[in-house]
Design a protein around this motif. Structure first.
Motif, PDB file in Angstrom:
ATOM      1  N   THR A  89      -6.064   0.095  -9.904  1.00  0.00           N
ATOM      2  CA  THR A  89      -5.754  -0.144  -8.498  1.00  0.00           C
ATOM      3  C   THR A  89      -6.706   0.659  -7.601  1.00  0.00           C
ATOM      4  O   THR A  89      -6.961   1.826  -7.884  1.00  0.00           O
ATOM      5  CB  THR A  89      -4.300   0.319  -8.221  1.00  0.00           C
ATOM      6  OG1 THR A  89      -3.465  -0.163  -9.260  1.00  0.00           O
ATOM      7  CG2 THR A  89      -3.811  -0.167  -6.873  1.00  0.00           C
ATOM      8  N   PRO A  90      -7.239   0.029  -6.531  1.00  0.00           N
ATOM      9  CA  PRO A  90      -8.150   0.780  -5.652  1.00  0.00           C
ATOM     10  C   PRO A  90      -7.521   2.056  -5.081  1.00  0.00           C
ATOM     11  O   PRO A  90      -6.357   2.058  -4.700  1.00  0.00           O
ATOM     12  CB  PRO A  90      -8.455  -0.201  -4.531  1.00  0.00           C
ATOM     13  CG  PRO A  90      -8.162  -1.542  -5.080  1.00  0.00           C
ATOM     14  CD  PRO A  90      -7.094  -1.369  -6.105  1.00  0.00           C
ATOM     15  N   ILE A 125       0.846  -1.200   0.000  1.00  0.00           N
ATOM     16  CA  ILE A 125       0.000   0.000   0.000  1.00  0.00           C
ATOM     17  C   ILE A 125       0.876   1.243   0.000  1.00  0.00           C
ATOM     18  O   ILE A 125       1.865   1.308   0.725  1.00  0.00           O
ATOM     19  CB  ILE A 125      -0.911   0.005   1.254  1.00  0.00           C
ATOM     20  CG1 ILE A 125      -1.852  -1.203   1.216  1.00  0.00           C
ATOM     21  CG2 ILE A 125      -1.690   1.316   1.362  1.00  0.00           C
ATOM     22  CD1 ILE A 125      -2.640  -1.417   2.489  1.00  0.00           C
ATOM     23  N   TYR A 133     -10.864  -6.188  -5.357  1.00  0.00           N
ATOM     24  CA  TYR A 133      -9.950  -6.027  -6.488  1.00  0.00           C
ATOM     25  C   TYR A 133      -9.306  -7.357  -6.867  1.00  0.00           C
ATOM     26  O   TYR A 133      -9.189  -7.685  -8.044  1.00  0.00           O
ATOM     27  CB  TYR A 133      -8.884  -4.991  -6.127  1.00  0.00           C
ATOM     28  CG  TYR A 133      -8.022  -4.579  -7.289  1.00  0.00           C
ATOM     29  CD1 TYR A 133      -8.597  -4.017  -8.429  1.00  0.00           C
ATOM     30  CD2 TYR A 133      -6.642  -4.753  -7.267  1.00  0.00           C
ATOM     31  CE1 TYR A 133      -7.816  -3.641  -9.507  1.00  0.00           C
ATOM     32  CE2 TYR A 133      -5.850  -4.375  -8.340  1.00  0.00           C
ATOM     33  CZ  TYR A 133      -6.441  -3.821  -9.454  1.00  0.00           C
ATOM     34  OH  TYR A 133      -5.663  -3.445 -10.519  1.00  0.00           O
ATOM     35  N   ASP A 152      -0.821  -2.329  -4.536  1.00  0.00           N
ATOM     36  CA  ASP A 152      -2.131  -2.970  -4.606  1.00  0.00           C
ATOM     37  C   ASP A 152      -3.251  -2.023  -4.208  1.00  0.00           C
ATOM     38  O   ASP A 152      -4.427  -2.297  -4.454  1.00  0.00           O
ATOM     39  CB  ASP A 152      -2.152  -4.201  -3.681  1.00  0.00           C
ATOM     40  CG  ASP A 152      -1.107  -5.200  -4.111  1.00  0.00           C
ATOM     41  OD1 ASP A 152      -1.266  -5.761  -5.205  1.00  0.00           O
ATOM     42  OD2 ASP A 152      -0.114  -5.390  -3.374  1.00  0.00           O
ATOM     43  N   LEU A 153      -2.869  -0.904  -3.552  1.00  0.00           N
ATOM     44  CA  LEU A 153      -3.889   0.060  -3.117  1.00  0.00           C
ATOM     45  C   LEU A 153      -3.219   1.394  -2.778  1.00  0.00           C
ATOM     46  O   LEU A 153      -2.069   1.414  -2.342  1.00  0.00           O
ATOM     47  CB  LEU A 153      -4.626  -0.503  -1.891  1.00  0.00           C
ATOM     48  CG  LEU A 153      -5.829   0.278  -1.355  1.00  0.00           C
ATOM     49  CD1 LEU A 153      -6.961  -0.694  -1.009  1.00  0.00           C
ATOM     50  CD2 LEU A 153      -5.486   1.093  -0.113  1.00  0.00           C
ATOM     51  N   HIS A 181     -11.637  -3.448  -0.067  1.00  0.00           N
ATOM     52  CA  HIS A 181     -11.289  -3.053  -1.438  1.00  0.00           C
ATOM     53  C   HIS A 181     -10.250  -3.970  -2.063  1.00  0.00           C
ATOM     54  O   HIS A 181     -10.314  -4.269  -3.252  1.00  0.00           O
ATOM     55  CB  HIS A 181     -10.843  -1.594  -1.485  1.00  0.00           C
ATOM     56  CG  HIS A 181     -12.004  -0.659  -1.357  1.00  0.00           C
ATOM     57  ND1 HIS A 181     -12.897  -0.470  -2.386  1.00  0.00           N
ATOM     58  CD2 HIS A 181     -12.459   0.068  -0.311  1.00  0.00           C
ATOM     59  CE1 HIS A 181     -13.846   0.353  -1.973  1.00  0.00           C
ATOM     60  NE2 HIS A 181     -13.603   0.697  -0.717  1.00  0.00           N
ATOM     61  N   LEU A 182      -9.305  -4.420  -1.227  1.00  0.00           N
ATOM     62  CA  LEU A 182      -8.300  -5.348  -1.749  1.00  0.00           C
ATOM     63  C   LEU A 182      -8.959  -6.663  -2.150  1.00  0.00           C
ATOM     64  O   LEU A 182      -8.645  -7.233  -3.187  1.00  0.00           O
ATOM     65  CB  LEU A 182      -7.219  -5.591  -0.695  1.00  0.00           C
ATOM     66  CG  LEU A 182      -6.175  -4.478  -0.592  1.00  0.00           C
ATOM     67  CD1 LEU A 182      -5.288  -4.719   0.614  1.00  0.00           C
ATOM     68  CD2 LEU A 182      -5.328  -4.394  -1.859  1.00  0.00           C
ATOM     69  N   VAL A 237      -9.839  -0.928   3.698  1.00  0.00           N
ATOM     70  CA  VAL A 237      -8.702  -1.368   2.872  1.00  0.00           C
ATOM     71  C   VAL A 237      -8.861  -2.852   2.537  1.00  0.00           C
ATOM     72  O   VAL A 237      -8.735  -3.257   1.385  1.00  0.00           O
ATOM     73  CB  VAL A 237      -7.368  -1.110   3.621  1.00  0.00           C
ATOM     74  CG1 VAL A 237      -6.224  -1.889   2.978  1.00  0.00           C
ATOM     75  CG2 VAL A 237      -7.049   0.387   3.618  1.00  0.00           C
TER      76      VAL A 237
END
Ligand code: CA
Length: 229
Positions: free
Chosen positions: A73-74, A4, A119, A47-48, A115-116, A112
């Motif tokens: 990516t979020p 992140i 995704y 990844d975020l 969303h991960l 978080v």
């Protein structure tokens, strides 16, 4: 391990976010400067992103917009002001979530994770994300053939949708009514270029705040129309 990137200029907040996320098993990096953060976001593999709004160098609005040009990516946007969150939503920047400061660290971690997970499902399933065009408050989902204006869905007829989409994906180019008619309507069909004018009028009524001063589809007098970006 998920990586992140936090782009946040307030050291205390950034450290707090990092500590909680690290405790939850994430690898976290912090960048305090907006423009440097964007560069890292675009060139490295994360990844975020957790993005503050007011930043030195470049603000969160611009960073989000730039990230979305090339990455799905979020993006979680963070702001101290509720008003700003409403503004971000209205702009349709493509952020995945919005959090108002002060927030509880556990809420941040929960979002978080959500969303991960979403995704990863998306990537893992091999399902393509819908093909979406976003320009300021206008969002056109080409796959689902749906349109939103400042978050509110509007209904379009087939030809209205085709015409709007064609213009939006060819921005800053002037098309004559003839060209648009050839592009959108089957030339064998009955109709003439006045049809184009009628459809532009209907589209404007749905997407423009003030049809007398269109912010999306401009009339180029004596020539045709241009989608302004
Ligand atoms: Ca800030």
């Amino acid at each position: 391990m998920s990586r992140i990137l936090i782009i946040e200029d307030e050291t205390e907040i950034a450290d707090l976010e990092r500590d909680y996320l690290e405790l939850s098993g994430f690898e976290v990096e912090i960048e305090h400067q907006g423009d440097v953060g964007l560069k890292r976001a675009l060139t490295e593999d994360y990844d975020l992103f957790i993005l503050d709004l007011m930043l030195p160098g470049m603000d969160g609005f611009e960073i989000c917009r730039e990230i979305r040009r090339s990455k799905n990516t979020p993006v979680l946007m963070v702001s101290a002001k509720k008003d700003d969150i409403d503004k971000i939503r209205g702009l349709g920047l493509g952020a995945d979530d919005y959090i108002t400061k002060p927030f509880s660290p556990s809420e941040l971690v929960a979002r978080v994770k959500a969303h991960l997970a979403r995704y990863e499902r998306l990537i893992g399933s091999g399902i393509q994300e819908n093909d979406v065009i976003e320009i300021r408050g206008l969002k056109i989902d080409k796959t689902a053939r749906r349109v939103w204006v400042n978050g509110e869905e509007k209904n379009f007829t087939t030809k209205e949708f085709d015409l709007l989409t064609f213009l939006a994906q060819n921005p800053n180019r002037v098309f004559t009514k003839d060209e648009l008619f050839k592009e959108i309507w089957d030339m064998e069909s009955i109709g003439d270029i006045a049809t184009v004018t009628v459809h532009i009028k209907k589209i404007r009524e749905k997407i423009e705040f003030n049809t007398a001063k269109p912010q999306y589809i401009e009339t180029i007098w004596g020539v045709g129309y241009r989608f302004k970006v």
